[in-house]
Design a protein around this motif. Structure first.
Motif, PDB file in Angstrom:
ATOM      1  N   HIS A 125       0.808  -1.220   0.000  1.00 59.66           N
ATOM      2  CA  HIS A 125       0.000   0.000   0.000  1.00 59.66           C
ATOM      3  C   HIS A 125       0.844   1.274   0.000  1.00 59.66           C
ATOM      4  N   ASP A 136       1.395   3.925  -4.917  1.00 64.82           N
ATOM      5  CA  ASP A 136       0.363   3.702  -5.916  1.00 64.82           C
ATOM      6  C   ASP A 136       1.036   3.351  -7.241  1.00 64.82           C
ATOM      7  N   HIS A 146       1.854   6.518   3.205  1.00 60.88           N
ATOM      8  CA  HIS A 146       1.822   6.532   1.743  1.00 60.88           C
ATOM      9  C   HIS A 146       3.027   7.319   1.238  1.00 60.88           C
TER      10      HIS A 146
END
Length: 302
Positions: free
Chosen positions: A226, A229, A289
């Motif tokens: 995760h 992307d 992220h």
């Protein structure tokens, strides 16, 4: 995404405008350095050296130390300048100052140093500047900028926000070290020799180009899926394909939904696992992220 995050971070910094730094008195240069040495637990010999080092005040009001000062035991720089706001609370209460700026000229490393072990030659010296500011109301430590550059054209620029940092007292400053979390980080690196001359040797990664790429890729593949992307992973793969000697600009943007705990990072490095979990990377990087942009520059040469 990275540029938008960087703009947001700049906005956060501007929301807490810096007061003008006052000229540092020479006595504060000496007293604050020895108080800082004591506050971080250095031994009496180091505190004595800090107190008796050659301190001067530059024309623009910064405290200056000299790398050739015998009291500093062969420090790896030509000069180190610093200034701070709220310095009295360090000298009187043992609390970190409200803000700190540092600038270093000719920061040298040798092939045997930890950052360059395995290097085949002495990397070029670098200059560095650092600016930190603490915001007590929000318990944030803002890395306004860290810039490291060399005459070869390499440069690293980094900003970050650390959450849960409480400097309201010396005791709380110690306690909060266990709860500091990284909320945001943005970095931009212009690469023209640093990776092969500094980064890979420090990680003891060596071999032919294919072996180097495979070792780095295998390490990244252990990270949770995760984190990146599709676009970030494509840029990361393009950067990995340029190893071991990438030339260009690498931009990274890290954001964490709940803050990446520094205690978990330390445990992962020290013990190979995060605390109280059998899956260290997933636990440590939950809600994290990372955006990646790689822009190669074939015209850049070492």
């Amino acid at each position: 995404m990275i540029r938008a995050a960087l703009a947001g971070l700049v906005g956060l910094v501007l929301a807490f405008p810096a007061q003008a730094y006052e000229r540092m008195p020479r006595s504060d240069c000496r007293d604050a350095l020895s108080a800082g040495a004591a506050a971080i637990g250095l031994d009496q010999a180091d505190i004595y050296a800090a107190d008796n080092a050659r301190h001067v005040v530059t024309a623009d009001g910064w405290c200056r130390l000299f790398g050739d000062d015998p009291m500093l035991g062969g420090a790896p720089f030509a000069t180190l300048d610093w200034r701070a706001e709220g310095i009295s609370r360090l000298m009187v209460e043992g609390r970190p100052p409200e803000a700190l700026e540092i600038r270093i000229e000719d920061w040298r490393t040798e092939p045997g140093d930890p950052l360059t072990r395995g290097a085949t030659r002495r990397p070029a010296p670098v200059d560095a500047t650092l600016s930190l500011r603490h915001v007590q109301d929000s318990r944030q430590l803002i890395l306004e900028s860290l810039r490291i550059g060399s005459d070869a054209g390499d440069e690293l620029f980094l900003t970050a926000v650390f959450e849960r940092v409480d400097f309201s007292s010396a005791a709380m400053a110690q306690v909060s070290l266990g709860s500091v979390a990284l909320g945001r980080l943005n970095a931009r690196a212009t690469l023209n020799g640093w990776v092969e001359n500094r980064v890979l040797p420090s990680l003891e990664i060596e071999g032919d180009p294919q072996a180097v790429r495979r070792m780095v890729r295998d390490g990244i593949d252990l990270l949770p899926g995760h984190l990146f992307d599709t676009a970030a992973r494509a840029n990361l793969d393009a950067f990995l394909d340029a190893l071991p000697a990438p030339r260009g600009t690498l931009e990274l943007g890290l954001r964490s939904d709940s803050g990446m705990m520094f205690s978990g990072v330390g445990a992962l490095f020290l013990f190979g696992r995060a605390l109280d979990t059998a899956d260290p990377a997933t636990a440590l990087l939950d809600g994290v992220h990372v955006d990646v942009i790689w822009t190669p520059d074939p015209n850049q040469t070492e």
